[in-house]
Design an enzyme around this catalytic site. Structure first.
Site, PDB file in Angstrom:
ATOM      1  N   GLY A   1      27.349  49.831  12.512  1.00  0.00           N
ATOM      2  CA  GLY A   1      26.056  50.238  13.044  1.00  0.00           C
ATOM      3  C   GLY A   1      25.851  51.735  13.082  1.00  0.00           C
ATOM      4  O   GLY A   1      26.637  52.445  13.685  1.00  0.00           O
ATOM      5  N   SER A   2      24.799  52.234  12.439  1.00  0.00           N
ATOM      6  CA  SER A   2      24.660  53.681  12.312  1.00  0.00           C
ATOM      7  C   SER A   2      23.318  54.053  11.689  1.00  0.00           C
ATOM      8  O   SER A   2      22.409  53.242  11.634  1.00  0.00           O
ATOM      9  CB  SER A   2      25.809  54.234  11.472  1.00  0.00           C
ATOM     10  OG  SER A   2      26.032  53.395  10.352  1.00  0.00           O
ATOM     11  N   ARG A   3      23.250  55.290  11.151  1.00  0.00           N
ATOM     12  CA  ARG A   3      21.990  55.774  10.588  1.00  0.00           C
ATOM     13  C   ARG A   3      22.249  56.816   9.509  1.00  0.00           C
ATOM     14  O   ARG A   3      23.223  57.557   9.555  1.00  0.00           O
ATOM     15  CB  ARG A   3      21.161  56.393  11.712  1.00  0.00           C
ATOM     16  CG  ARG A   3      19.754  56.783  11.297  1.00  0.00           C
ATOM     17  CD  ARG A   3      18.972  57.198  12.508  1.00  0.00           C
ATOM     18  NE  ARG A   3      18.570  58.589  12.476  1.00  0.00           N
ATOM     19  CZ  ARG A   3      18.123  59.258  13.527  1.00  0.00           C
ATOM     20  NH1 ARG A   3      18.043  58.672  14.703  1.00  0.00           N
ATOM     21  NH2 ARG A   3      17.760  60.522  13.419  1.00  0.00           N
TER      22      ARG A   3
END
Length: 219
Positions: free
Chosen positions: A187-189
């Site tokens: 989970g990240s960006r």
């Protein structure tokens, strides 16, 4: 058939040890109680799915900037690239792609060029969908210089769950559009800073496919 094909995608080497750990724990859980063992099987399959690394068909035409990550466009706004990259202190269009734990997390180069700079900066672990994540969270930034001298910044941002940014590339490396350069676990960006004067071709909430979906056109 479609579901089977989804789960039987190639796995990135970064995921092997995690799948191995989940599998080992699953064996132990079966020895304790079969119900726990089957829960372990489900988690092991999910871990394999998380680290999937499918092939992508990148647009062949030069000048197209593609998404560096699977996910959803969470923000489009003007912002100055990370100071540690040494790029001009000028607000550029920033496109943020948020990756949930269900997205493929292999990151790909948005454009062909030479890596002029890479800069890692430790930080917090706020939810990656928040605006302050760009400034406060742990991040790894790349400046890619194209053949015409223009530059694009790509920033890997850790999120609430993600605690490990991985970058396979080094300063001076040459990347092809859509080439793998890193991943972020769980989970990240990814933020992309477009060159001055280049307009985005995507909308908020739009689904992105790394290496395939066109973000902008330089021509």
């Amino acid at each position: 058939m479609k579901m089977r094909d989804t789960f039987l995608k190639p796995m990135h080497p970064e995921g092997r040890k995690f799948v191995g750990i989940f599998a080992a724990i699953t064996v132990i859980l079966f020895l304790i109680w079969s119900v726990l063992g089957w829960i372990g099987v489900g988690l092991t399959v999910w871990c394999y799915y998380f680290f999937r690394d499918p092939e992508r068909v990148t647009p062949a035409r030069e000048g197209l900037i593609v998404s560096p990550a699977d996910g959803i466009v969470s923000m489009i706004e003007k912002s100055v690239p990370p100071a540690e990259l040494g790029m001009p202190d000028q607000a550029l269009t920033r496109i943020s792609v948020f990756m949930s734990v269900f997205n493929c997390h292999v990151n790909r180069a948005p454009i062909a060029g030479r890596i002029a700079a890479i800069a890692y900066r430790p930080g917090k672990f706020f939810n990656a969908s928040l605006d302050k994540a760009s400034a406060d969270n742990e991040r790894n930034s790349l400046c890619i210089e194209m053949a015409d001298g223009r530059q694009i910044a790509v920033v890997q941002i850790a999120g609430l769950v993600a605690r490990r940014i991985v970058c396979f590339s080094s300063t001076g490396d040459t990347l092809r559009t859509g080439e793998r350069f890193g991943l972020i676990r769980f989970g990240s960006r990814l933020d992309v800073y477009l060159p001055e004067g280049v307009e985005p071709m995507v909308d908020l909430g739009q689904t992105m496919i790394a290496g395939e979906t066109v973000l902008a056109d330089l021509q």
